[in-house]
Design a protein around this motif. Structure first.
Motif, PDB file in Angstrom:
ATOM      1  N   PRO A 116       0.832  -1.202   0.000  1.00  0.00           N
ATOM      2  CA  PRO A 116       0.000   0.000   0.000  1.00  0.00           C
ATOM      3  C   PRO A 116       0.869   1.255   0.000  1.00  0.00           C
ATOM      4  O   PRO A 116       1.973   1.259   0.546  1.00  0.00           O
ATOM      5  N   PRO A 117       0.411   2.343  -0.626  1.00  0.00           N
ATOM      6  CA  PRO A 117       1.221   3.558  -0.698  1.00  0.00           C
ATOM      7  C   PRO A 117       1.655   4.030   0.688  1.00  0.00           C
ATOM      8  O   PRO A 117       0.846   4.121   1.615  1.00  0.00           O
TER       9      PRO A 117
ATOM     10  N   THR B  48      12.242   8.071 -20.523  1.00  0.00           N
ATOM     11  CA  THR B  48      12.512   7.923 -19.093  1.00  0.00           C
ATOM     12  C   THR B  48      11.195   7.699 -18.367  1.00  0.00           C
ATOM     13  O   THR B  48      10.235   8.445 -18.579  1.00  0.00           O
ATOM     14  N   ALA B  49      11.163   6.687 -17.534  1.00  0.00           N
ATOM     15  CA  ALA B  49       9.969   6.397 -16.740  1.00  0.00           C
ATOM     16  C   ALA B  49      10.350   6.361 -15.265  1.00  0.00           C
ATOM     17  O   ALA B  49      11.314   5.689 -14.889  1.00  0.00           O
ATOM     18  N   VAL B  50       9.605   7.101 -14.453  1.00  0.00           N
ATOM     19  CA  VAL B  50       9.836   7.146 -13.013  1.00  0.00           C
ATOM     20  C   VAL B  50       8.559   6.674 -12.326  1.00  0.00           C
ATOM     21  O   VAL B  50       7.541   7.376 -12.322  1.00  0.00           O
ATOM     22  N   LEU B  51       8.618   5.477 -11.754  1.00  0.00           N
ATOM     23  CA  LEU B  51       7.494   4.941 -10.973  1.00  0.00           C
ATOM     24  C   LEU B  51       7.647   5.424  -9.544  1.00  0.00           C
ATOM     25  O   LEU B  51       8.700   5.247  -8.923  1.00  0.00           O
ATOM     26  N   HIS B  52       6.614   6.056  -9.002  1.00  0.00           N
ATOM     27  CA  HIS B  52       6.738   6.665  -7.675  1.00  0.00           C
ATOM     28  C   HIS B  52       5.370   6.746  -7.013  1.00  0.00           C
ATOM     29  O   HIS B  52       4.324   6.528  -7.642  1.00  0.00           O
ATOM     30  N   THR B  53       5.409   7.061  -5.729  1.00  0.00           N
ATOM     31  CA  THR B  53       4.193   7.338  -4.962  1.00  0.00           C
ATOM     32  C   THR B  53       4.171   8.814  -4.634  1.00  0.00           C
ATOM     33  O   THR B  53       5.158   9.364  -4.124  1.00  0.00           O
TER      34      THR B  53
END
Length: 877
Positions: free
Chosen positions: A274-275, A580-585
């Motif tokens: 979970p975030p 460019t890909a940035v996966l983040h919360t």
């Protein structure tokens, strides 16, 4: 196919008419008649003439634009249909002979040479000129949107035309690299990043590229071809559906097909847990020096005043505070009480958490206790008398405390960690400053404790920000390991004393900006590129989790990264794509992917490649590489590497793009790289690399962190500062216009521009100097400083008074405008420098005049002469 053709001619057949036509592979000339030997000789002469024009920078005749996809010679129904002739049907190249044709296209730019010997650089061009334009083949993008390709403030390349082979890159000597600032700040008046909320995320099945403006739709729009690996993929069923109106929609209005920078709201499969909530752990040094300097009181007051601006939209943010001296002081913050309880842990070798609850608490629920603690923190330790600081042990305890969640540890210390785990020694030795051993002071000490701790932090999704307040020695080189490998930031305040209002305001401004900025949590970044293109090396603050995956527990705003590029195979495509890909919360609990896409054309023509070089991006890359070289080897080696790279670039340009060989009195380079020697001279004169025996290692180490983290927009003035004349500025300078406050013209960084009665502003984004000449008239002193004579001025840090006169308003407006124009949280000090005043302050200001000689550094004219002489001697590969 005919076998009796002259060399370099090939025969093709028009499929619509069956008629043969002929193409010259040297000139791209095409004709219907069988070429003769005389025709071939004429073609060779034409090619030689074109090459000579390119070498000398003479204007070339523009090539005719090239027809669009699926053009067939003789096919009148297609775009550009008709029989090919010498005047209107040149082919682009054999590998793409019928693709990317458009009769309205423009020829690509070619290198225009300029002789730098005797050339006077214009400072305004360094800052105001954008990089060379990206000229993609016609219809490379399915969108006509001006935002279909990444703006250079998000992603830029050292070359805006990609060479087709690695051997060509090696030959031209210009490194191919991508400069990334995926989370740059959004200026006022700019549009926000488009957010795609329908969770319809279309990715390539093979390379996992996100759909973007450079894909191609196939089979009636039911499939799309990946712009990276060319695989055919199905278009999602809901791609053409608007979930808000529950109606079909035009796919070509979707943001991901019109914008190069977008954010996708990620579905649940993009989450491994979970975030996480935003978590802030404050580690505050409360030793004697920290209390006496006013650091503790200023930090506590700033945090207290910023509580309402800390990201906490959904009420999930958690905080904790640990005070550190010879022991660790934890604070129990119960939610239903305003009185915090202090719990002391004296075991520094094996720290433990004194209570499992109420140490890391919800900011909203425990607000009263947090405010009470911050209001009284400085007074609680007013009697601290020892110099001990167990900050290393405190960091271990903080990781244990917030490890289950991740988050940000913010360290504020004015004392070298000297007891407990991670204890450091004062290793400053003025005898080795300026020697070959100086680089040892720029390498971390402590047996790898802080680097290993940084790896543990990264694994637990924890980043560290270091706020270091200059006691005599802080060992910035060692402590900055934590921000470096956890994607944090380092902030240094040498000689901090809160009794000086300027020091207190600078700290309060920067700390509050860092605290209140939205942050991306538990992020990973990957850079993908067209098949055959590989990211070979990365530079910046992160931890490389695998060969191409960068782990960043938090992603701060306005921090830059570099990715060096290698070609693993020859390119036979008209353009390449970098994504460019940035996966983040997000800090309010939403999982997102930020995608930044840049497309660049390819070419094997050196003239086109040289004309596409981005001097600012090259300077950014070389600054990163020089810092890494200085820490792994010697400072002298880093300086030599910068010089040698510049000699290689210019020497190869001379041999490739100019007709004459041997010695020359000129120093030729393409016009778009005319400022590169000036920027790199500024790099060598920056305190991060400058040859000097008077630069403390802490100042040098901090300068090196700036050289490797500042975005290009902020790095360029740090390398080549700005100089303004204020006493005789134009009437409109310092006044408001439709475009905002007008700044004076920039001047060249040389003492020759100074007048003895003048007032000047010099700034590099980190410091600002007001230089006043020894013959300044009393009225100028009165109007700006509210003092009757020059003798009444005291040099040093100042805050300009805002007086009731036009000159004061204009000067204040210019100072504030310059401060606000730089990206990042920094608030530079303003120093008053008198021409006949404090010699050390005067010398500091003069060190920013890059074009003049300073200490052992060359003047700009001497620097150019040195480059020319090395090139003439053949001192390049």
């Amino acid at each position: 196919m005919s076998t009796n053709l002259p060399p370099n001619w090939l025969e093709y057949t028009d499929p619509s008419t069956g008629q043969a036509y002929y193409v010259n592979t040297l000139t791209n000339q095409s004709q219907w008649e069988v070429p003769s030997v005389a025709t071939n000789q004429k073609a060779r002469r034409q090619l030689a003439n074109q090459q000579a024009q390119a070498y000398y920078g003479a204007p070339q005749q523009p090539q005719q634009a090239q027809p669009q996809q699926l053009f067939t010679p003789g096919g009148g129904a297609g775009v550009g249909g008709g029989a090919p002739t010498e005047s209107n049907q040149p082919l682009n190249n054999l590998s793409n002979q019928f693709s990317q044709f458009d009769l309205n296209s423009k020829p690509r730019s070619t290198a225009n040479s300029i002789n730098l010997i005797g050339y006077q650089p214009n400072p305004n061009d360094i800052y105001d000129n954008p990089p060379p334009p990206v000229q993609l083949p016609p219809n490379a993008s399915i969108s006509n949107s001006p935002t279909a390709n990444a703006h250079h403030s998000f992603k830029r390349s050292t070359l805006n035309v990609v060479p087709t082979t690695q051997s060509l890159i090696n030959k031209l000597k210009i490194p191919l690299s991508i400069i990334l600032t995926p989370y740059r700040s959004i200026d006022s008046g700019e549009d926000d990043i488009p957010v795609i909320t329908d969770t319809v995320i279309s990715r390539c099945r093979r390379c996992r590229t996100y759909i973007n403006p450079y894909v191609t739709f196939l089979e009636g729009g039911t499939r799309w071809k990946c712009s990276i690996c060319n695989l055919s993929n199905e278009v999602p069923q809901m791609f053409d559906w608007d979930p808000i109106t529950n109606q079909p929609t035009d796919r070509f209005n979707r943001a991901e097909l019109n914008h190069s920078v977008v954010e996708f709201v990620a579905p649940s499969e993009y989450m491994v847990r979970p975030p996480q909530p935003p978590v802030y752990a404050f580690l505050i040094d409360v030793s004697y020096s920290s209390i006496q300097s006013g650091m503790v009181a200023t930090v506590a007051r700033t945090i207290l005043e910023t509580l309402d601006r800390i990201p906490n939209e959904d009420g999930r943010t958690k905080v904790c505070l640990i005070a550190v001296n010879h022991a660790l002081h934890f604070f129990n913050l119960p939610p239903n009480s305003s009185d915090p309880n202090m719990l002391v842990v004296g075991d520094l070798d094996d720290p433990f958490l004194p209570t499992p609850n109420d140490l890391l608490v919800n900011l909203s629920e425990c607000r009263a206790a947090i405010e009470n603690l911050l209001s009284n923190l400085s007074d609680m330790f007013i009697s601290s008398s020892g110099p001990e600081s167990a900050m290393g042990t405190a960091l271990k305890a903080a990781v244990q405390l917030i490890g289950p969640f991740g988050g940000k540890i913010m360290v504020m210390t004015a004392q070298l960690p000297n007891v407990g785990q991670g204890a450091l020694k004062n290793r400053e030795d003025i005898k080795i400053l300026g020697t070959t051993k100086e680089s040892s002071l720029l390498q971390p000490q402590g047996g790898g404790f802080y680097k290993n701790l940084a790896i543990d932090c990264s694994r637990s999704q924890i980043s560290v920000d270091m706020f270091l307040f200059g006691s005599p020695y802080q060992d910035v080189a060692t402590l900055q390991c934590l921000p470096k490998y956890t994607s944090g930031g380092t902030y240094f305040y040498p000689g901090f004393n809160a009794s000086r209002i300027e020091d207190a305001l600078k700290l309060a401004h920067e700390l509050s900006i860092v605290l209140s900025s939205p942050i991306a949590l538990e992020a990973v970044m990957r850079v993908r590129a067209t098949r055959g293109v590989r990211m070979s090396e990365y530079h910046g603050n992160f931890f490389v989790r695998s060969t191409d995956l960068l782990a960043m527990p938090t992603v701060p705003i306005d921090q830059s990264y570099c990715a060096e590029v290698t070609l693993e195979e020859n390119l036979n495509v008209p353009f390449v794509v970098f994504q460019t890909a940035v996966l983040h919360t997000t800090c309010y609990g939403e999982r997102r992917i930020r995608v930044v896409t840049l497309a660049l054309p390819t070419s094997s023509n050196p003239a086109e490649i040289y004309a596409s070089a981005d001097e600012n991006a090259i300077a950014t890359l070389l600054a990163n590489k020089a810092v890494e070289r200085s820490q792994s080897s010697k400072l002298e080696d880093a300086r030599d590497a910068v010089l040698n790279k510049l000699v290689d670039i210019f020497g190869q340009y001379k041999s490739t793009m100019t007709a004459g060989g041997g010695a020359s009195a000129q120093l030729m380079v393409s016009e778009n790289m005319r400022h590169l020697p000036l920027l790199l001279l500024g790099l060598l004169k920056n305190i991060g690399l400058r040859q000097s025996s008077h630069i403390p290692s802490d100042l040098r180490a901090y300068a090196q962190t700036l050289l490797t983290t500042l975005p290009t927009q902020a790095l360029i003035p740090y390398l080549y500062p700005t100089l303004y004349s204020l006493h005789n500025m134009p009437a409109e300078a310092g006044m408001l216009s439709e475009g905002g406050l007008v700044l004076p013209p920039r001047l060249n960084l040389t003492i020759e521009k100074f007048e003895r009665h003048g007032l000047y502003l010099i700034e590099d984004g980190q410091q600002m100097f007001l230089w006043i000449g020894r013959d300044a008239v009393p009225q100028l002193v009165l109007d700006v400083f509210n003092l009757p004579t020059l003798q009444d001025l005291r040099p040093g840090k100042i805050t300009l008074p805002l007086l009731d006169n036009a000159m004061s308003a204009r000067v204040n407006g210019i100072v504030n405008k310059v401060r606000e124009s730089r990206r990042g949280p920094y608030k530079p000090h303003l120093y008053l420098v008198k021409e006949d005043g404090d010699p050390s302050l005067r010398s500091w200001a003069l060190s920013l005049l890059v074009e003049d000689r300073f200490e052992m550094g060359l003047s700009y004219s001497q620097w150019l002469a040195t480059l020319r002489d090395k090139i003439n001697s053949g001192s390049y590969n």
